[in-house]
Scaffold this active site. Structure first.
Site, PDB file in Angstrom:
ATOM      1  N   GLY A 165      28.670  42.055  50.149  1.00 48.05           N
ATOM      2  CA  GLY A 165      29.696  42.651  51.225  1.00 48.05           C
ATOM      3  C   GLY A 165      30.756  43.213  51.094  1.00 48.05           C
ATOM      4  CG  PHE A 166      31.859  45.592  48.721  1.00 45.10           C
ATOM      5  CD1 PHE A 166      32.332  44.115  47.388  1.00 45.10           C
ATOM      6  CD2 PHE A 166      30.476  45.666  48.413  1.00 45.10           C
ATOM      7  CE1 PHE A 166      31.868  44.188  46.326  1.00 45.10           C
ATOM      8  CE2 PHE A 166      29.743  45.910  46.946  1.00 45.10           C
ATOM      9  CZ  PHE A 166      30.591  44.578  45.427  1.00 45.10           C
ATOM     10  NE  ARG A 199      47.297  24.607  43.365  1.00 47.25           N
ATOM     11  CZ  ARG A 199      47.559  23.289  42.249  1.00 47.25           C
ATOM     12  NH1 ARG A 199      47.079  23.613  40.951  1.00 47.25           N
ATOM     13  NH2 ARG A 199      48.730  23.124  41.463  1.00 47.25           N
ATOM     14  CD  GLU A 257      39.243  42.427  50.967  1.00 47.88           C
ATOM     15  OE1 GLU A 257      39.100  43.485  50.863  1.00 47.88           O
ATOM     16  OE2 GLU A 257      38.608  41.879  51.535  1.00 47.88           O
ATOM     17  N   GLY A 273      28.322  35.945  47.658  1.00 41.93           N
ATOM     18  CA  GLY A 273      28.612  36.445  45.972  1.00 41.93           C
ATOM     19  C   GLY A 273      29.819  36.240  45.830  1.00 41.93           C
TER      20      GLY A 273
END
Ligand code: MOS
Length: 699
Positions: free
Chosen positions: A235-236, A588, A665, A465
């Site tokens: 899913g983007f 982190r 992103e 994912g």
């Protein structure tokens, strides 16, 4: 905010917990959910870009054996809310874009549904359509707000005066094309509507957003809608918001009276029904003094939205905080066209906007006679130039220097066309990456400990994912001071405690903070009420994502530096990218293995954006002609050389208890610019229009 002192699991390269199920094919994706006696839905799409349906003949389709129902605007259930016109499916004769759903067939088998859909005859009253994005349109308008909440325009100082008096200036226009989301798993719904309510097995990044949209569309109490999504095949951003297909599937399930309805968009249908990244036209103007210090930055953007629903890509937002300059301007103007509705796609705003800005920075460095790394470092701001707030951490310069060291940048001859090997021109380029740290409100987590020392952590988070199944368990184990094996995680179901989306790289921050909050409550209660011992009946607590007390005092962003080596063939214009290097500063990293994969995937998608991805619109018909994976080229293994990913050990105690900034992103931001800048270095040809195809290098 309490930071997590104990970090035994956070940071470790733990293999995906869902890995074995996925590679053995036993992880159920939405379409594979075992349901009994399902019906299958297939769509009919408009073949005009604007007008009305005047006649729709379903006789032949309905006569076909195995067809249960043909739905059109004439017989479809009426929806309760038209606030979102994208979801207002089969409610009127109006056609607002080519590819819009105008009918659907429900049948016993998918093949029958598909065949019957082809037998439906549609007549139209066609109107002239307008799908032409140009910067000189006279109907461009500023949106009220940009996606994400920002103002469309910002101004500081006097940009025009500063540009007039600058020793060095740049004025260039960069364009990025329409691009489509192509997760391996398409948008898919299995809908079951019974007396108890509606269950949706949905391929989604945001189960609660799907639930809210479906409930509002059908006038249902949200508690009667359940959205289940244990595994999502990529899913983007397209799966972060509901689209018409899920409403249609729910509608069909209502008509099917208890029988499950399965709908999977075809790859071609995804190109009109699953949103896309809007094309942009970006004018960037820079002014600098003789020492290479920027005196003015202007980034004026024209981009596309749909006539039926506004989406305003925040293209120039990153420009507001990247570099120091006393005089600054950003603007966004929209053209509302007869096209499908755009939406977010991996780093919406930053991804296209940093192509424009980071290529402009390369051009300006050259104009100032400076090394592009030193030029960027010279223009580092002390504080966020937009808000005046200090950064919680800003290690862009460290990333640039570390990358330069690993990329042997020191010996680089800046002259274009200086390196050549058997017909291949060789060049290197650099660009910066950035992405904000977002914390979404409203996530809650439940932790239950049983007498045998097992911990169950429940939160309606989603793994698209990215590694959520593993990373959240790592956070819980550290927050509870227990072994990872003692933590069971439950996610991917709106019946679990409410959670925000998997999107805007906000998942780990938002969900992890809720889990840490619940863990602290649990440990406190165990100590205070039970003498540190788990009671026989176990103990259960709820935690929530707190507001970040530092949010009003600091600017929070991740950064990175990307380096590219390219080879461009002198005779054919073919571009190869033998090496990419990304050095990131993102707080982190929760899981060194899945985090590495996220950044690697982002950079790979960035290379794909640089060289391949382009949704080609036919203005005569208003549709994307290369609407499948045969013609919409996405980078494959053969296109990718070496991609190295690494990150700094960045301590940021202000962003959240884990100290993580989000990785989903960041990796795609800057890649296309680094490749573009490397191509200029190799060839002396500056490409300001993505994608960079061979024809542009042969002009
Ligand atoms: Mo990301 S574009 O918010 O899925």
């Amino acid at each position: 905010m309490t930071g997590l002192p104990n970090k035994r699991w956070i940071g470790a390269p733990i293999p995906r917990r869902d890995g074995p199920a996925k590679v053995t094919g036993t992880a159920p994706y939405a379409f594979e959910q075992p349901v009994s006696n399902p019906l299958y839905l297939h769509l009919v799409q408009a073949t005009i870009a604007r007008g009305q349906v005047t006649v729709i003949d379903t006789t032949a389709a309905e006569a076909l054996d195995g067809v249960v129902l043909v739905m059109t605007h004439e017989n479809a259930p009426r929806l309760a809310s038209d606030t979102d016109k994208e979801l207002w499916v089969l409610q009127s004769v109006e056609v607002a874009f080519r590819g819009q759903i105008i009918a659907a067939v429900l049948a016993e088998h998918p093949e029958i549904a598909h065949h019957a859909a082809g037998l439906i005859r549609v007549g139209y009253q066609q109107q002239p359509h307008d799908v032409d994005l140009r910067a000189d349109r006279d109907d461009l308008y500023p949106p009220e707000i940009l996606m994400g909440g920002g103002h469309p325009d910002t101004t500081h100082g006097d940009v025009e005066a500063a540009l007039m008096s600058a020793a060095v200036t740049l004025d260039a226009t960069y364009t990025t094309p329409m691009e489509h989301h192509n997760p391996m798993e398409p948008h898919t719904t299995v809908a079951i509507w019974t007396d108890e309510g509606l269950t949706l097995y949905e391929s989604t990044q945001a189960p609660f957003r799907i639930r809210a949209a479906v409930a509002s569309s059908f006038g249902l109490d949200e508690r009667r809608v359940r959205v289940v999504c244990p595994h999502v095949g990529g899913g983007f951003g397209s799966k972060a918001f509901p689209h018409a297909s899920v409403i249609l599937a729910a509608m069909a399930a209502h008509c099917a009276r208890g029988r499950p309805v399965k709908l999977s968009l075809t790859r071609q249908q995804m190109f009109s029904l699953a949103s896309y990244r809007t094309p942009t036209i970006q004018r960037v103007q820079l002014g600098a003094d003789t020492s290479g210090r920027l005196t003015a930055i202007a980034h004026d953007v024209v981009e596309q939205t749909a006539r039926i629903k506004e989406f305003a890509e925040p293209t120039a937002v990153a420009t507001r905080m990247m570099y120091a300059a006393p005089n600054r301007r950003t603007t966004h103007r929209l053209a509302a066209l007869d096209l499908p509705v755009p939406s977010i796609m991996r780093a919406p705003g930053e991804c296209p906007g940093m192509f424009g800005l980071e290529v402009a920075m390369d051009e300006m460095a050259i104009a100032c006679g400076m090394d592009p790394i030193e030029f960027r470092i010279r223009n580092e701001p002390d504080v966020d130039p937009e808000s005046g707030l200090p950064f919680t951490s800003r290690n862009l310069a460290v990333c640039l220097r570390e990358g330069a060291h690993r990329f042997d940048w020191k010996g680089r001859d800046p002259t274009p066309r200086a390196r050549r090997n058997y017909g291949w021109l060789i060049g290197t380029g650099v660009a910066s990456s950035t992405y904000p740290v977002f914390r979404m409100p409203g996530s809650t987590a439940k932790i239950r400990v049983s007498a045998d020392g097992r911990y169950t952590v429940a939160i309606a988070a989603v793994d698209i994912g990215t590694g959520t199944w593993t990373a959240l368990a790592q956070i819980a184990a550290d927050a509870l001071h227990v072994s990872l094996e003692d933590v069971e995680l439950q996610i991917g179901d709106s019946a679990l405690p409410r959670a925000s989306q998997a999107g805007a790289a906000s998942g780990i921050t938002s969900w992890g903070s809720a889990i840490v909050d619940a863990a602290l409550t649990l440990l406190t209660r165990l100590e205070r009420d039970h003498g540190g011992q788990v009671p026989q009946e176990g103990l259960e607590v709820i935690g929530a994502t707190p507001d970040n007390p530092y949010a009003e005092f600091y600017a929070m962003h991740s950064f990175g530096a990307q380096f590219a080596e390219v080879r461009v063939h002198e005779d054919t214009g073919e571009v190869r990218v033998p090496r990419l290097l990304g050095i990131f500063a993102a707080g982190r990293v929760i899981n060194a293995k899945t985090g590495h994969s996220q950044l690697l995937g982002g950079m790979t998608m960035g290379l794909s954006m640089a060289l391949h991805e382009n949704s080609v619109l036919d203005p005569r018909f208003g549709h994307v002609i290369n609407h499948d994976l045969a013609e919409y080229h996405i980078a494959t293994s053969a296109d990718i050389g070496s991609v190295e990913v690494d990150w700094l050990d960045e301590e940021d105690p202000y962003v959240n208890p884990m100290g993580s900034k989000g990785l989903g992103e960041l990796g795609i931001v800057g890649t296309a610019a680094a490749i573009d800048n490397a191509i200029y270095h190799a060839t002396g040809i500056r490409i300001r229009e993505l994608p960079i195809t061979a024809d542009k290098l042969l002009r």
